[in-house]
Every structure is written in C-alpha cells, then in structure tokens.
Scaffold this motif. Structure first.
Motif, short mmCIF file in Angstrom:
data_model
loop_
_atom_site.label_atom_id
_atom_site.label_comp_id
_atom_site.label_asym_id
_atom_site.label_seq_id
_atom_site.Cartn_x
_atom_site.Cartn_y
_atom_site.Cartn_z
N UNK A 104 32.02 52.34 47.19
CA UNK A 104 32.04 53.51 48.00
C UNK A 104 33.37 53.52 48.88
N UNK A 105 33.69 54.50 49.52
CA UNK A 105 34.75 54.86 50.39
C UNK A 105 34.74 53.94 51.70
N UNK A 106 35.39 52.85 51.73
CA UNK A 106 34.94 51.70 52.83
C UNK A 106 35.29 52.38 53.97
N UNK B 175 39.88 54.87 47.74
CA UNK B 175 39.69 54.25 46.22
C UNK B 175 39.87 55.41 45.34
N UNK B 176 40.97 55.24 44.49
CA UNK B 176 41.07 56.42 43.46
C UNK B 176 40.09 56.56 42.48
N UNK B 177 39.74 55.38 42.10
CA UNK B 177 38.75 55.36 40.92
C UNK B 177 37.46 56.01 41.35
N UNK B 178 37.01 55.52 42.44
CA UNK B 178 35.98 56.14 42.88
C UNK B 178 36.06 57.75 43.22
N UNK B 179 37.02 58.00 43.56
CA UNK B 179 37.17 59.47 43.84
C UNK B 179 37.11 60.04 42.64
N UNK B 180 37.90 59.75 41.56
CA UNK B 180 37.83 60.03 40.27
C UNK B 180 36.44 60.27 39.66
#
Lengths: 275, 295
Positions: A104-106, B175-180
């Motif tokens: 998740x985006x913390x 979070x680059x990876x999650x954004x991707x």
C-alpha cells in the motif's frame, strides 16, 4: 501439458511455456504453462522460491522493473499476445496484480490508496464515488478506516486496501500474490471469502499464488503446483486436494502417519528427477 | 528604535529566506517523486532565467517570453526523462545522483552555447524601492517575491493533494513498484515532475535573476538551498518554506548581532553550521516524512 488441456476451451489467460531469466543469467522459470478460464479461480501452489511470484510478475510485466526477462514462450490474454505490453497497458486491458506484501502507499490515506487504483480509468467525480462505494461494499472495514494513513493500518486492512485498490481499476482478472502472508487464520479466511465473493458477483477471475495450500485449494477451482520453476502437477482443486503426494508435501498429511523428514527428502528428489 | 531595527532585520531575513525556499522547492518536488537528489536544479534555475532574458532580448514581449521559457523548461524535462532517467530505471540512487551531476554540466554548457555567456540584466518591472511600514524599511521586491512564492506553494499543495496526477505523484513517491502494478506509468509521472520542477526553476530564476543579474553565478544559488532542505526535510513542500524562513532570518540576525564580534561575514556560512547542527538532532528535517515501519 499445454493450454489445450486447460479447464476451458478459450481461456482468459494462457501462459505458454515461458522461461524467465533474471539479470541475464539466473534461470528462474524453465517452461511454465498454465491457463485461467473466464470467471475462474486458479491457484498457483508451491514452496518458497518455486517461481510463483515470478510467474505472476511475468504476466503483469512487472519483471522488467526487476531486471527479469521473459526469454521464451508466450502469454495471451483474451487471445492476444501481451508479453510486450507495459504494466500500465495491461492494467488498462484488465489485468491487475496485487503484490506480495501488500505494497500500500504508506503515506496516503486508505481512500487515496483506493483512488490511485482508478488512475488508468479517467473517471468522473461521481463515477469515482460509485467505484469507491463498490469497494467499501465488499470491504466495510476500509470505509471505517478511509481517512487513516495506510502505513498505520493492520496487515489485514492493508491486504484489503491492496485488493480494493486493484478493484478500482475494474479488472477482468486479478493476479493475487500471497494474500495470506503474515495474517491471522481468521483474517485469511475473511479475505478468501471476499475473493470468492468478488469472483462470483463481479466475475473477476483470479490467478492466486499461495503457500497456504489448504486454504487456496478450498477456494480455487483449479491448481498448478510449481517446483523449481516448473509445473510438476496440475488438476482440479478437488483432485489436487485428494492427491497423496500433495497431501504429503504441501498439506502435511500422509496416509500412513507422518514420515520422517529424511524419507521425504529422498523421495522428493526422485520425484523431481522424474518430473 | 532598537526593536524596530531588530524587526527590520528579521523581516528582511524572512523575505530573503523565501527566495531560498523557491529554489529548495524544486529539489523537494523531484526528490519526493523519484527519490533522486537533483543536483542539476541550480543549473535549471540558470537555464530558465537565461532562456527568458534571451527571448526578451530578441524583442519578444514579456508574456510571450515567459511562455516560451516555460515551454523550454518542459522540453528540458521531457528530454531529461527520455534520455537520462528512462535508461536508469531501477539503478541505485547514487547512480541517478551522478547522472544529475552530469546533467548539470550539460545544461550549463547548453545554456551558454545557445544563449551566450554575457551577463544580462533582468527587468521584471517590479519596483525595488524600500517601503516604510511601521517605521521599518522593507523591500517591495522582496514582498512581491514572497507573495509569488506563497502562491506557488498553495498551487502545488492543491495540485498534490486533490488532483488525480498529484495523487499519482505521491503514490509513486511512496512505492514505485506498487504504482506500476496499478497502472501508473512511471515515465509520464517523472516527466510531469521534472516539468513542474522546471516551472519552479523558472520562477526562482526570474526572481533571483532580477536580484543578481542573469549570470553563471545563479547556479550557485542552489547551494543555498541545501541547508534549507536539511532543515525542512527533503520530502516536504511546507518544510522547504519554513526551512527557508528559518535560514533566512537566522542568517541575517546572526550577521547583524553576532557578526561584529567575530569580524563579520557570518552570513555566508552560518546557514551551513545551522544545518549541520540540525542533522545531529533531527536528520529527517522538521517536516520530513517519517519512515513508517511495521514491526
């Protein structure tokens, strides 16, 4: 073992004999084939390091970001080749990955996390609100925590947030990586129930990588067992669940009581040799 | 009288500090979104200002020159993303940092190659007469500069907080990876961030250029932004502002009140000492994002 033997005649996702190499030298997948039918839940099982995550990332094309490369084989989604597409293009076509460890985006709130999931959709304000409500319908817990920073929520809430975020992209298929990791059994059960619910009511297909074989087989229709970068066994969830080898190695159940670890190892080595 | 003098120094310092903040802002934007410390920010300030005065010297009217300079900075941003950043995806931060050092020299060279090496005067049409408020003499120019900076910060704040792209920018920063994985194309995002940083560099370049004249020394303005960043935190827009205010005010006050005892010239190094002291106490800066760790 090819896509033609898969459970449906025209699968939503067909992975055909792919090979993945990291950093140009490390061969991780040595010819993996699998298929996910429209509306199915397919489990990808196996021990740590078997190649489950790599398989999912090969499909979602997140491998590029880790210097991995699909060097052989092909991946088809709805009959079209997708192995050269960017992750963003794949999301637009309906394939979203929920990564292992939630991601998740913390520093964003839960609701902002969900909203980022709709990035590719370019929705109007009211459509966005509807999409949010849809997620909150499946995850009422998220609605309660909507204003909290995601970094400060519990592991289960983060898993829900990650799945909810993926749903915001209106996917046809979710690649779900280790949803049970680090969660209490009750929460795991709850999350799998929601997955099943999403599958039935929203017609979202799932490709699910799990170490928790028992739970995964209970909710999946079909399963593949990976070992050392190869598919060593496949079958309906029911067949796998009642298979003696699977029981012994992945469920920890054996017909004639527990075997010693030493026996298991030599047996396992022979099996692998044959596979 | 004493008190009025104190406040005059203080306000002068605060307003000067805002000018530092303007430069620091550019660093923060890029650092937030890509984790890269953009050494080239100073060069971008110089490039933007030089482009603007050159366009003006070609006889273009003010608004046209401004738009053209902005377009130039956007082109620079897109080119940087395409030529430098895209090739270096997933490299360690130090590699990217080195790349921005290289970019600095390219930009400095390019600016002088295209626009020449002359020192230009930059006339924004803002009066620089002191204004008398409550017995204090305050520079009109500084006041207007502060107003512009405030506007810029509010605009950036709204952009980051409430827009789809702004949210995506913050997501990428986290979070680059999650954004991707949810389909945010990193390349677009980086191009946008660099373009916004280019815009901020243009504003900073104009204000600083009007102050110092548009010359090579503008690139050194970036060095003044470093203590501001250390104080405010590398990831915080408000931090850049508050950091700038603190640095500006304490610098001027130190010069006036401590300077005489040590022979003056404090202004040039005081900020760095302050930053160094700060590093020991609170390395993430006043407003820097705490690292959230779940145990």
């Amino acid at each position: 073992m090819s896509a033609t033997e898969s459970p449906a005649s025209t699968p939503l996702l067909a992975v055909n004999n792919i090979e993945v190499i990291y950093d140009h030298v490390i061969l991780v997948l040595k010819g993996v084939s699998l298929a996910v039918p429209e509306g199915g839940i397919v489990a990808l099982l196996g021990a740590n390091g078997a190649g489950k995550t790599t398989t999912l990332k090969a499909v979602s094309n997140l491998l590029g970001a880790e210097r991995g490369d699909v060097t052989k084989g092909a991946i088809h989604f709805r009959g079209e080749r997708v192995d050269q597409l960017t992750p963003a293009e794949l999301v637009r076509r309906g394939v979203v990955q929920v990564m292992e460890g939630r991601h998740c985006f913390a520093h964003l709130s839960i609701e902002e996390n969900l909203l980022t999931g709709a990035y590719t959709q370019a929705l109007s304000r009211s459509e966005l609100r509807d999409a949010l409500e849809r997620v909150y319908h499946y995850f009422p817990r998220l609605k309660e925590r909507r204003a909290s920073q995601a970094g400060y929520t519990s592991g289960g809430e983060q898993q829900m947030c990650a799945i909810g975020r993926a749903i915001m992209a209106r996917p046809a298929m979710i690649l779900l990586d280790e949803p049970s990791m680090g969660l209490a059994p009750q929460i795991v059960e709850q999350i799998f129930e929601i997955v099943k619910d999403l599958n039935v009511r929203e017609r979202i297909s799932f490709l699910l990588a799990e170490q928790n074989t028992m739970v995964a087989l209970r909710y999946a229709d079909f399963g593949y067992i990976l070992e050392n970068g190869r598919v060593v066994m496949e079958g309906s969830a029911q067949a796998l669940g009642s298979n003696e080898d699977v029981k012994e190695f992945y469920l920890g159940l054996a017909s004639e009581g527990r075997k010693s670890f030493r026996d298991a190892r030599s047996y396992r080595r022979r099996k692998r040799w044959l596979a | 009288m004493e008190l009025i003098f104190f406040f005059e120094v203080l306000v002068g310092g605060l307003l000067a500090g805002i000018m530092y903040s303007l430069v620091a802002l550019g660093f923060v934007l890029i650092y937030k979104a890509s984790g890269v410390f953009n050494f080239a920010q100073g060069a971008m300030v110089f490039f933007a200002a030089l482009a603007f005065v050159s366009f003006q010297s070609w006889g273009w009217p003010f608004p046209l020159a401004l738009l053209a300079a902005l377009a130039t900075m956007i082109v620079v941003a897109l080119a940087t993303e395409r030529v430098v950043l895209r090739k270096l995806v997933n490299q360690p931060p130090i590699t990217l940092f080195m790349a921005t050092i290289g970019l600095t020299f390219v930009l400095e060279g390019l600016a002088q190659l295209i626009f020449g090496t002359d020192v230009h005067r930059l006339e924004l049409g803002i009066p620089d007469d002191p204004l008398e408020i409550q017995g204090m003499l305050i520079s009109t120019f500084d006041l207007i500069a502060a107003g512009v900076a405030a506007l810029l910060v509010v605009a950036l704040g709204v952009f980051f907080q409430y827009t789809r792209v702004g949210r995506a920018l913050r997501a990428v920063a986290d979070d680059h990876q999650a954004a991707l994985s949810i389909g945010i194309p990193l390349q677009h995002i980086w191009a946008i961030v660099w373009a916004v940083a280019g815009f901020v560099a243009l504003v900073a370049g104009l204000l600083w250029g009007a102050r110092l004249g548009v010359q090579f020394a503008l690139t050194l303005v970036a060095l003044k932004a470093l203590p501001v960043l250390i104080l405010g935190g590398f990831t915080s827009v408000p931090g850049a502002i508050v950091g700038g205010l603190i640095i500006g005010a304490s610098e001027k006050l130190a010069e006036v009140y401590v300077g005489p005892f040590v022979g003056g010239g404090i202004e040039n190094w005081f900020a760095y000492v302050l930053a160094l002291g700060f590093l020991l106490v609170r390395p993430e800066g006043l407003f820097g994002e705490r690292h959230i760790d779940r145990v």
